[in-house]
Design an enzyme around this catalytic site. Structure first.
Site, PDB file in Angstrom:
ATOM      1  N   ASP A  13       0.808  -1.219   0.000  1.00  0.00           N
ATOM      2  CA  ASP A  13       0.000   0.000   0.000  1.00  0.00           C
ATOM      3  C   ASP A  13       0.843   1.272   0.000  1.00  0.00           C
ATOM      4  O   ASP A  13       0.478   2.280   0.597  1.00  0.00           O
ATOM      5  CB  ASP A  13      -0.972   0.003   1.208  1.00  0.00           C
ATOM      6  CG  ASP A  13      -1.795  -1.276   1.236  1.00  0.00           C
ATOM      7  OD1 ASP A  13      -2.249  -1.692   0.161  1.00  0.00           O
ATOM      8  OD2 ASP A  13      -1.971  -1.857   2.313  1.00  0.00           O
ATOM      9  N   LYS A  16       1.854   1.893  -5.211  1.00  0.00           N
ATOM     10  CA  LYS A  16       2.453   1.293  -6.413  1.00  0.00           C
ATOM     11  C   LYS A  16       1.588   1.524  -7.649  1.00  0.00           C
ATOM     12  O   LYS A  16       2.103   1.774  -8.734  1.00  0.00           O
ATOM     13  CB  LYS A  16       2.665  -0.217  -6.218  1.00  0.00           C
ATOM     14  CG  LYS A  16       3.660  -0.550  -5.127  1.00  0.00           C
ATOM     15  CD  LYS A  16       3.833  -2.049  -4.973  1.00  0.00           C
ATOM     16  CE  LYS A  16       2.646  -2.766  -4.346  1.00  0.00           C
ATOM     17  NZ  LYS A  16       2.422  -2.452  -2.942  1.00  0.00           N
ATOM     18  N   GLY A  40      -4.238  -4.711  -3.882  1.00  0.00           N
ATOM     19  CA  GLY A  40      -5.311  -3.740  -4.073  1.00  0.00           C
ATOM     20  C   GLY A  40      -4.681  -2.467  -4.584  1.00  0.00           C
ATOM     21  O   GLY A  40      -4.095  -1.713  -3.828  1.00  0.00           O
ATOM     22  N   GLN A 222       2.193  -6.547  -3.239  1.00  0.00           N
ATOM     23  CA  GLN A 222       2.724  -6.601  -1.863  1.00  0.00           C
ATOM     24  C   GLN A 222       4.059  -5.842  -1.804  1.00  0.00           C
ATOM     25  O   GLN A 222       4.231  -4.921  -2.575  1.00  0.00           O
ATOM     26  CB  GLN A 222       2.870  -8.054  -1.377  1.00  0.00           C
ATOM     27  CG  GLN A 222       1.547  -8.777  -1.165  1.00  0.00           C
ATOM     28  CD  GLN A 222       0.986  -9.363  -2.438  1.00  0.00           C
ATOM     29  OE1 GLN A 222       1.671 -10.065  -3.158  1.00  0.00           O
ATOM     30  NE2 GLN A 222      -0.273  -9.101  -2.726  1.00  0.00           N
ATOM     31  N   ASN A 298      -8.931  -3.434  -0.617  1.00  0.00           N
ATOM     32  CA  ASN A 298      -9.571  -4.715  -0.838  1.00  0.00           C
ATOM     33  C   ASN A 298     -10.538  -5.104   0.251  1.00  0.00           C
ATOM     34  O   ASN A 298     -11.653  -5.538   0.008  1.00  0.00           O
ATOM     35  CB  ASN A 298      -8.453  -5.774  -0.824  1.00  0.00           C
ATOM     36  CG  ASN A 298      -8.321  -6.424  -2.163  1.00  0.00           C
ATOM     37  OD1 ASN A 298      -9.308  -6.543  -2.871  1.00  0.00           O
ATOM     38  ND2 ASN A 298      -7.133  -6.835  -2.497  1.00  0.00           N
ATOM     39  N   LYS A 329       2.998  10.130  -0.805  1.00  0.00           N
ATOM     40  CA  LYS A 329       2.170  10.599   0.316  1.00  0.00           C
ATOM     41  C   LYS A 329       2.908  11.486   1.317  1.00  0.00           C
ATOM     42  O   LYS A 329       2.589  11.483   2.515  1.00  0.00           O
ATOM     43  CB  LYS A 329       1.511   9.400   1.009  1.00  0.00           C
ATOM     44  CG  LYS A 329       0.547   8.672   0.058  1.00  0.00           C
ATOM     45  CD  LYS A 329      -0.213   7.588   0.727  1.00  0.00           C
ATOM     46  CE  LYS A 329      -1.661   7.960   0.948  1.00  0.00           C
ATOM     47  NZ  LYS A 329      -2.488   6.800   1.341  1.00  0.00           N
TER      48      LYS A 329
HETATM   49  P1  IMO Z   1      -0.696  -4.385  -2.309  1.00  0.00           P
HETATM   50  O1  IMO Z   1      -0.219  -4.965  -3.608  1.00  0.00           O
HETATM   51  C1  IMO Z   1      -0.795  -4.721   2.038  1.00  0.00           C
HETATM   52  C2  IMO Z   1      -0.807  -8.749   3.781  1.00  0.00           C
HETATM   53  C3  IMO Z   1      -2.048  -9.188   4.514  1.00  0.00           C
HETATM   54  C4  IMO Z   1      -1.435 -10.087   5.570  1.00  0.00           C
HETATM   55  C5  IMO Z   1      -0.298 -10.765   4.822  1.00  0.00           C
HETATM   56  C6  IMO Z   1      -0.630 -12.132   4.274  1.00  0.00           C
HETATM   57  O2  IMO Z   1      -2.007  -3.695  -2.361  1.00  0.00           O
HETATM   58  O3  IMO Z   1       0.374  -3.570  -1.656  1.00  0.00           O
HETATM   59  P2  IMO Z   1      -2.135 -12.959   2.248  1.00  0.00           P
HETATM   60  O4  IMO Z   1      -3.595 -12.784   1.976  1.00  0.00           O
HETATM   61  O5  IMO Z   1      -1.248 -12.417   1.177  1.00  0.00           O
HETATM   62  O6  IMO Z   1      -1.775 -14.374   2.627  1.00  0.00           O
HETATM   63  O7  IMO Z   1      -1.875 -12.096   3.589  1.00  0.00           O
HETATM   64  O8  IMO Z   1       0.018  -9.894   3.735  1.00  0.00           O
HETATM   65  N1  IMO Z   1      -1.015  -8.285   2.385  1.00  0.00           N
HETATM   66  C7  IMO Z   1      -0.974  -6.999   2.001  1.00  0.00           C
HETATM   67  N2  IMO Z   1      -0.819  -5.861   2.720  1.00  0.00           N
HETATM   68  N3  IMO Z   1      -0.889  -4.613   0.695  1.00  0.00           N
HETATM   69  C8  IMO Z   1      -1.016  -5.746  -0.060  1.00  0.00           C
HETATM   70  O9  IMO Z   1      -0.980  -5.714  -1.402  1.00  0.00           O
HETATM   71  C9  IMO Z   1      -1.098  -6.999   0.588  1.00  0.00           C
HETATM   72  N4  IMO Z   1      -1.243  -8.280   0.186  1.00  0.00           N
HETATM   73  C10 IMO Z   1      -1.177  -9.051   1.283  1.00  0.00           C
HETATM   74  O10 IMO Z   1      -2.722  -8.091   5.093  1.00  0.00           O
HETATM   75  O11 IMO Z   1      -0.866  -9.327   6.609  1.00  0.00           O
HETATM   76 MG    MG Z   2      -2.979  -2.102  -1.715  1.00  0.00          MG
END
Ligand code: IMO
Ligand code: MG
Length: 404
Positions: A13, A16, A40, A222, A298, A329
């Site tokens: 988050d 990206k 997300g 992530q 999400n 940000k």
């Molecule tokens: P973007 O691409 C933030 C976190 C989940 C949890 C851990 C494992 O938007 O940055 P999972 O469902 O992957 O097995 O969860 O990873 N997590 C994220 N946190 N942004 C994301 O994606 C995330 N995708 C997974 O909250 O702590």
């Molecule tokens: Mg996200």
């Protein structure tokens, strides 16, 4: 250089989607190479806000989107996202999107397993509940079904029988209801009709595009601190999240080497459980959450907020081989009297600039902060940092100029 790899360097988050969108303008194709619909990515195109989980952001700019083999694909989620985007005015057919035929299929039973495993953990990870972990687990365990096998009903049946035998044994042991083969198979065959036209050997398409000098943009999901190996294990996701993952997750191999651009928020957030040394459980943390709109794209979950951890950031930069950083940000920090940046940790009275691997040590570290004056002017829309601010961030992050 015709390739740029965008990855997060904190806990996700970082913005990206926004950075990928800026770069997508000049790219020929945009490739997802890890994760699944746990991502997300929010972006504003043509005055409209779009939220994507599985589709590469570049699609919104009319660029070819590729979902690489390193992604786990829930066909139901993919089709729902394609339908949602179509309803908002953008049709995405096989000319716009290619999905790797050797990508892993995510099943409804993976989602049930995700929930069952979370409930069984002593300390929940706080997963997105999308079945991502169990799907990657099956891939490594050689039980997974790959998208290409949606094409043959007999093969699909055989693979599903084997996968479900395992899933149902685990679900039953954890006191959960089990899945029946026939309805799941019927649903998959129905989804296959729509999914199959998108399937391609993405590795081949990408190698040909690269050989022709096309510009390829890799969209990481992530972030480094959620990386299954280098992140804050076990509170991580189940795939590799760094720039190196672009190589195996796309099938470009070491030809995927491109400019590794890390995306970093001016403060830190984390959603779900796990260590967060600079977390602010106070009014400042609440202020960051409200001003930064820190609620999950999400899942809608409020994100934990805290100060920038430059020690962890420096580690991410080195472990990921990050070449440059995009800072996002910054304006959320406008108007604060003072700011803190964590530059290292104190463990049992000793200073260190790396984050320990052991859980016991992690429990005992204390962040060491540098306190800096804030600013009152607005940095909204700022694209470049003033020299002194650049120096500040650079000094905190650069391994050679580490302050500890
Ligand atoms: P973007 O691409 C933030 C976190 C989940 C949890 C851990 C494992 O938007 O940055 P999972 O469902 O992957 O097995 O969860 O990873 N997590 C994220 N946190 N942004 C994301 O994606 C995330 N995708 C997974 O909250 O702590
Ligand atoms: Mg996200």
């Amino acid at each position: 250089m015709n390739k740029v790899i965008v990855t997060g360097v904190q806990w996700g988050d970082e913005g990206k989607g926004r950075i990928v969108d800026l770069l997508a303008e000049t790219a020929d194709c945009v490739v997802r190479f890890n994760g699944g619909h746990n991502a997300g990515h929010t972006l504003v195109v043509g005055g409209k806000t779009w939220k994507l989980a599985l589709l590469p952001c570049g699609l919104l700019r009319g660029k070819l989107g590729v979902i690489g083999n390193g992604v786990v694909v829930d066909p139901q989620a993919l089709l729902a996202e394609i339908d949602r985007i179509a309803a908002e005015g953008l049709a995405i057919g096989p000319d716009q999107l290619a999905v790797a035929d050797n990508a892993t299929l995510l099943l409804p039973s993976h989602i049930a397993l995700d929930a069952a495993q979370e409930a069984a953990r002593t300390q929940a990870i706080g997963t997105t509940g999308r079945g991502i972990g169990p799907a990657f687990e099956d891939r490594a365990g050689r039980r997974a079904i790959r998208l290409a096998d949606l094409a043959d009903p007999a093969v699909l049946r055989g693979r599903l029988e084997e996968t479900l035998r395992y899933h149902n044994a685990v679900l039953a042991a954890l006191g959960r209801s089990v899945f029946e083969l026939e309805p799941m198979l019927a649903a998959l065959l129905e989804q296959a009709r729509r999914i199959l036209p998108y399937l391609r050997p993405a590795w081949k398409l990408l190698n040909e595009a690269d050989e022709a000098g096309r510009r390829i943009l890799f969209e990481g999901a992530q972030a480094m601190l959620l990386d299954v190996e280098h992140g804050t294990y076990p509170f991580v996701t189940s795939s590799g999240t760094g720039p190196a993952q672009a190589a195996s997750g796309s099938g470009l191999g070491s030809a995927a080497r491109g400019h590794a651009l890390g995306v970093c928020k001016a403060y830190a957030t984390r959603v779900g459980g796990g260590p967060f040394p600079t977390e602010l459980d106070d009014a400042i943390g609440d202020r960051l959450r409200e001003r930064g709109g820190e609620y999950g794209t999400n899942t809608g979950r409020p994100r934990r907020c805290g100060w920038l951890d430059a020690a962890l950031l420096r580690q991410s930069v080195r472990v990921g081989g990050i070449a440059s950083l995009a800072l996002t940000k910054l304006d959320v920090l406008d108007g604060m009297d003072e700011l803190k940046i964590c530059t290292g940790y104190r463990l049992d009275g000793v200073l260190r600039d790396d984050y320990p691997a052991g859980l016991a040590e992690r429990g005992r570290i204390e962040p060491v902060y540098e306190t800096l004056p804030g600013w009152q002017e607005s940095t909204r829309g700022a694209r470049l940092l003033r020299q002194e601010h650049f120096e500040l961030v650079f000094n905190a992050v650069s391994p050679k100029r580490s302050r500890l």
